[in-house]
Design an enzyme around this catalytic site. Structure first.
Site, short mmCIF file in Angstrom:
data_model
loop_
_atom_site.label_atom_id
_atom_site.label_comp_id
_atom_site.label_asym_id
_atom_site.label_seq_id
_atom_site.Cartn_x
_atom_site.Cartn_y
_atom_site.Cartn_z
N MET A 16 41.58 35.74 23.57
CA MET A 16 42.80 34.97 23.39
C MET A 16 42.50 33.73 22.55
O MET A 16 41.60 32.96 22.87
CB MET A 16 43.37 34.54 24.74
CG MET A 16 44.70 33.85 24.68
SD MET A 16 45.32 33.46 26.35
CE MET A 16 46.93 32.81 25.94
N CYS A 17 43.20 33.56 21.45
CA CYS A 17 43.01 32.40 20.60
C CYS A 17 43.52 31.15 21.30
O CYS A 17 44.13 31.21 22.36
CB CYS A 17 43.75 32.59 19.28
SG CYS A 17 43.28 34.08 18.37
#
Length: 266
Positions: free
Chosen positions: A1-2
């Site tokens: 997940m960025c």
């Protein structure tokens, strides 16, 4: 997940403190090691720094953390790749021109089977779902409103409609700005804080660093900071409900609505 980081202010402000904690999440305190970028609006111009290297080890990130660039709208991103290779052209945030203004976009999520027809007015350079979504958003803005900019409220309503389409394809947390206001969509996770008088001390979660905002602000200053996860451990951040779109202007929330079927509200 960025990870996403945004700042919207009523006066030009530097983001050095917040970025110092955010930078550490790119390969030091977290696993987002597939590149990073940050964009600063300065009046009608924009400075964009991109690096496909982990932000925790990037000399460019060190420069940004120590160089007090003052801006009223900032968008930053550290990447954990899902779609698209780890290359400079796939590094967020992305920038395009529309209506004589630069637009900046950064996305956190994974849009599955999202292959909209693009008419050529905005085309992706890399191969990410994020850049494709950005080009599609600007294309649809132009199709809806023509060649002249529109009032922020009308733009916000149209953005909600388009976000409903994007969100149907998967996680779609994003930050979008034209240098005037900052839009934030919380698909799964985003939080924000508005710092204003009376100011106090803040301490970063990811680094042992404290700043006393009483020493570096005036009573009229107001700064909104938006992040995937709160950056400090001694302040009260507000979690945005999943499935909500927000508009920030001059360092405060000026509109929000659900990104779910049903009537919008502002």
């Amino acid at each position: 997940m960025c990870q996403l980081l945004g700042m919207n202010c009523n006066v030009p402000t530097d983001i050095c403190f917040s970025f110092s904690g955010f930078q550490a999440r790119g390969g030091a305190t977290d696993v987002h090691a597939d590149g990073w970028g940050i964009a600063f609006f300065e009046q009608r111009g924009a400075r964009l720094f991109l690096d496909p290297q982990p932000s925790a080890r990037s000399p460019i990130a060190e420069l940004v953390a120590r160089y007090p660039i003052r801006s009223q709208n900032v968008i930053a991103h550290i990447r954990k790749a899902t779609q698209g290779t780890v290359r400079l052209e796939n590094t967020h945030p992305f920038m395009r021109e529309l209506w004589g203004r630069y637009w900046i976009f950064a996305h956190n999520g994974n849009l599955l089977d999202f292959s909209p027809k693009l008419d050529g007015s905005f085309l992706p350079v890399g191969d990410t779902d994020s850049e494709r979504a950005f080009c599609w958003l600007l294309q649809e803005f132009r199709r809806s409103f023509g060649e002249a900019p529109v009032a922020p409220a009308a733009l916000f309503d149209r953005l909600r409609e388009l976000t409903l389409i994007l969100a149907a394809h998967g996680e779609c947390n994003f930050l979008l700005s034209n240098g005037d206001c900052l839009f934030a969509h919380a698909s799964t996770r985003l939080s924000y804080i508005v710092r204003q008088a009376p100011f106090a001390e803040a301490h970063l979660k990811d680094q042992d660093l404290t700043v006393d905002f009483r020493e570096v602000t005036t009573e009229k200053d107001r700064v909104a900071v938006i992040a995937t996860q709160p950056l400090t451990d001694n302040e009260a951040w507000t979690e945005m409900p999943p499935g909500s779109l927000w508009r920030f202007h001059d360092g405060t929330v000026v509109g929000h609505c659900p990104t779910q079927p049903g009537p919008a509200r502002r």
